[in-house]
Design an enzyme around this catalytic site. Structure first.
Site, PDB file in Angstrom:
ATOM      1  CB  SER A 107     -59.589  -6.393  80.690  1.00  0.00           C
ATOM      2  OG  SER A 107     -59.491  -5.021  81.003  1.00  0.00           O
ATOM      3  CG  ASP A 161     -63.846  -1.354  75.651  1.00  0.00           C
ATOM      4  OD1 ASP A 161     -63.989  -0.644  76.663  1.00  0.00           O
ATOM      5  OD2 ASP A 161     -63.164  -2.395  75.642  1.00  0.00           O
ATOM      6  CG  HIS A 192     -63.865  -3.269  79.118  1.00  0.00           C
ATOM      7  ND1 HIS A 192     -62.800  -3.073  78.259  1.00  0.00           N
ATOM      8  CD2 HIS A 192     -63.338  -3.845  80.235  1.00  0.00           C
ATOM      9  CE1 HIS A 192     -61.687  -3.497  78.827  1.00  0.00           C
ATOM     10  NE2 HIS A 192     -61.987  -3.975  80.020  1.00  0.00           N
TER      11      HIS A 192
END
Length: 212
Positions: A107, A161, A192
């Site tokens: 991320s 996501d 995610h």
């Protein structure tokens, strides 16, 4: 744990290791978050794991953002160059091979990894980018297309996501390929969060990059 070299970080050396994994956590993580994952997908490597220096409502990040999915590009560029300098200083301090550093970012960590690869191509020999999106237009920021010829990159997206939709990752994949990187883009059935398919893909990637 160390607080020198500009970042609070963990350095975990392995005798005889030829590759160092630069482990970069997501928002709210720290220098310990990625260590269990690295131990599973890239055993036998050194691990250099810094903590992001930007706080967002108390949560560590590697760079500022203006909103969900909207980066403060000036800050990202500055922080990426700072991270690159940290890797150079760490290689000198700990004595690992600076030409064999491969990033594993999740991320926010994946986004600064891709930005660092673009801005300072000499720093990373490859990267595994989990739930990443295109950080900026490389040509607009640096004035030229970076030379990533032959660098292996794995990009892992979640099929549903809500934070980083697959289509927002496609621009990153295209820009890295345009710079010459050898990019594999995998979409796993997830949001995610990481799932076992991510772990399997990461283990296969590092198995090829690190070798026996």
């Amino acid at each position: 744990m160390a607080e020198d070299l500009g970042f609070v970080h963990r350095w975990l050396p392995v005798d005889g290791a030829t590759t160092t994994v630069l482990a970069l956590h997501g928002t709210g993580g720290d220098e310990n978050d990625m260590l269990p994952l690295v131990s599973v997908v890239a055993p036998g490597t050194n691990v250099l794991s810094p903590r992001g220096k930007v706080l967002e409502m108390g949560a560590p990040r590697f760079f500022r953002r203006l909103g969900e999915g909207v980066f403060d590009v000036d800050d990202l560029v500055a922080r990426s160059r700072e991270l690159a300098d940290f890797v150079v200083a760490a290689a000198e301090t700990y004595g690992f091979d600076a030409t064999r550093v491969v990033a594993l970012g999740y991320s926010n960590g994946a986004n600064i990894a891709s930005a660092t690869m673009v801005l300072r191509p000499e720093i990373l020999a490859g990267a595994a980018l989990v739930r990443a999106m295109k950080p900026f237009d490389p040509t607009a920021v640096s004035g030229s297309t970076p030379d990533l010829a032959g660098k292996p990159v794995l990009v892992l997206s979640g099929s549903h996501d809500p934070i980083v939709p697959v289509q927002s990752t496609e621009g990153l994949v295209e820009s890295l390929r345009a710079a010459g990187a050898e990019v594999a883009h995998r979409v796993v059935p997830s949001g995610h969060q990481l799932v076992q398919q991510d772990v399997n893909a990461l283990a296969a990637f590092f198995g090829e990059v690190v070798g026996p």
